[in-house]
Design an enzyme around this catalytic site. Structure first.
Site, PDB file in Angstrom:
ATOM      1  N   SER A 141      30.610  45.854  42.803  1.00  0.00           N
ATOM      2  CA  SER A 141      32.090  45.562  42.543  1.00  0.00           C
ATOM      3  C   SER A 141      32.136  44.489  41.319  1.00  0.00           C
ATOM      4  O   SER A 141      31.260  43.951  40.670  1.00  0.00           O
ATOM      5  CB  SER A 141      32.226  44.529  44.036  1.00  0.00           C
ATOM      6  OG  SER A 141      32.333  45.351  45.039  1.00  0.00           O
ATOM      7  N   ALA A 142      33.512  44.097  41.096  1.00  0.00           N
ATOM      8  CA  ALA A 142      33.613  43.241  39.909  1.00  0.00           C
ATOM      9  C   ALA A 142      33.057  42.097  40.011  1.00  0.00           C
ATOM     10  O   ALA A 142      33.205  41.504  41.011  1.00  0.00           O
ATOM     11  CB  ALA A 142      35.308  43.432  39.554  1.00  0.00           C
TER      12      ALA A 142
END
Length: 526
Positions: A371-372
């Site tokens: 994920s970011a």
């Protein structure tokens, strides 16, 4: 009625037509949205690209969305300018995306979150009128276009805070000849009661109900969580906040909202009827619109200046990424900062994506997904971790988050991860072994990863102080997730396009907080 003739072929735009400076301005389950400049046009554009693993959203889906947007072109619908085919800067993979006009002020839900209070009434009434105008145009096409996912996140705002409706991934043209099933459509909070029936077919009344829920959301700006109610039995969100407010035309707006969410879809007004009402209501406030827009723009600009322009930064170093996250308010506590500095994010992505490891964007390669970074910081802060706690990560992926958590839990903690795919568990274990060979085990809670479906049976058979789900939890499994948490524990999970924090304060009592508006891929059902 307006005609929806098949549009001419969209222009294909390659990387040579674009500036090499790309900035991430949004992300979701589909991939990312970037801001860059078209060199020949000499203006900034937005590019919506599919993620590195686009399993649930194909090139065809993206091009189909472009077709929908071209057919629906109007002053209140986002304009698609072309199709991007090419490579992003520092990336040799061919990508496909949409080139769209840039909406400088973001989405309505972002505005609500930043303001933390109701916008000035002049702007409120213009927003509700312009959304109604845009939807009335879509429904006036021949055949009508039903959006099926109208919500604040899909209402963008231009530099003057005017409305542009976007995200036509679920939109359908509906004729009397072919009914369109609702499969997969919409976000549950904005879905009408009839849409939960397996025999339901799309109708314009779907969007009218969603519009009512959008109105409710706007009038309740600052409320961090959606209320619980049984929509199929006639339940609706409370009106106590709206009814305590005073403004010319507000009573009429509330009546319109109630008629739009009527249990019987045939009793709901059309958008043509809605615009007749909202036009008159906006007319009562129109004289104050310039001041209202200026006030909101000024507040947005002040917030952006604190975040160094408000744009997500790119870098090539782990510590610089952390400095950026601190500056932007993502990292707020010393233990979380120390954990992030102790784990190099680049070590948890495949080699070909190392150059992008420290950018604020998700990375996908097959089943391997990171994920970011700003998602991980929000999760770490929300979990309120400290030494000796037990932690469960459903959809543990590369093991990056479990490793971060392990540095805070210490040797007396419990650190478990459940991952569906065996190849990802093998990847995570390899990365963990490398990390363990270099770390002090007297200060680390070593994760234990297992292969399995976390929605079926968690193999460890205990309850946890902290639980996180790394993919969107189906609403039907909300209770299942809550049952994994000890009394007094915290559950963080993506639920209905929101990253939610739920804290158990009693045997059956929970508090909930909306941390972020997000789009995650769904957890795979058993």
């Amino acid at each position: 009625m307006a005609q929806s003739s098949h549009p001419a072929a969209l222009a294909v735009i390659g990387e040579r037509s674009l500036d090499q400076s790309w900035k991430v301005i949004g992300a979701g389950g589909f991939g990312q949205v970037f801001k860059t400049r078209h060199l020949q046009w000499r203006w900034d554009v937005a590019i919506k690209l599919l993620g590195l693993d686009n399993g649930s959203f194909s090139d065809e889906d993206l091009l189909g969305e472009a077709e929908m947007m071209r057919r629906a072109e109007s002053p209140y619908v986002i304009r698609v300018l072309g199709v991007f085919r090419g490579c992003r800067p520092s990336n040799n993979l061919i990508s496909v995306g949409l080139v769209m006009e840039l909406m400088e002020r973001g989405a309505l839900d972002s505005l609500q979150k930043k303001l933390k209070d109701l916008p000035p009434w002049s702007l409120v009434f213009r927003l509700v009128h312009q959304v109604a105008l845009g939807m009335n145009y879509l429904h006036s096409l021949t055949p009508p276009m039903i959006h099926r996912d109208l919500k604040p996140a899909n209402v963008l705002l231009d530099s003057g805070l005017n409305v542009k409706i976007t995200d036509f991934g679920l939109a359908k043209f509906v004729t009397n000849v072919t009914a369109t099933r609702i499969k997969g459509a919409g976000t549950r909070f904005f879905m009408p009661p009839e849409a939960f029936s397996t025999s339901y077919t799309s109708a314009c009344s779907f969007d009218v109900y969603s519009y009512a829920m959008l109105l409710w959301s706007l009038l309740n700006t600052g409320n961090d969580s959606d209320p619980e109610f049984d929509v199929q039995r006639g339940g609706r969100p409370p009106l106590d906040v709206a009814k305590r407010m005073k403004a010319p035309g507000l009573e009429e707006l509330i009546k319109l909202m109630e008629s739009c969410w009527h249990q019987n879809p045939r009793r709901r007004p059309t958008f043509s009827e809605c615009t007749a009402v909202t036009e008159g209501l906006y007319g009562k406030h129109q004289r104050g619109i310039n001041d209202a827009v200026y006030q909101v723009q000024k507040k947005q600009d002040q917030q952006q200046s604190k975040l160094s322009g408000g744009e997500l930064k790119t870098t090539k170093e782990n510590n610089k990424m952390i400095d950026n996250l601190k500056e932007e308010g993502g990292i707020r506590s010393k233990p979380v900062e120390k954990a992030f500095r102790g784990v190099d994010r680049a070590d948890y992505c495949v080699d070909e994506f190392r150059d992008n490891a420290y950018n604020i964007q998700p990375l996908r390669h097959g089943h391997i997904h990171l994920s970011a970074p700003n998602i991980y910081t929000e999760v770490m802060e929300a979990l309120d971790l400290h030494a000796g706690l037990s932690f469960l990560n459903l959809g543990s992926g590369t093991g990056y988050l479990n490793t971060l958590v392990g540095l805070i839990l210490g040797p007396m903690g419990v650190n478990h991860g459940v991952e569906l795919y065996a190849d990802v568990v093998e990847f995570a274990q390899t990365k963990l072994d490398i990390f363990v060979s270099k770390c002090d085990l007297n200060r680390f809670c070593k994760p234990c990863f297992v292969t399995g479906n976390g929605l079926q049976t968690v193999p460890f058979r205990i309850k946890y102080d902290r639980v996180y789900a790394g993919a969107a939890v189906p609403p039907a499994y909300k209770s299942y997730m809550m049952n994994l948490v000890k009394r007094g524990g915290i559950l963080v999970m993506p639920l209905e396009n929101k990253l939610m924090k739920l804290t158990q304060i009693g045997s059956n009592d929970w508090t909930s907080e909306n941390l972020l508006n997000v789009v995650f891929a769904d957890l795979v059902l058993p």
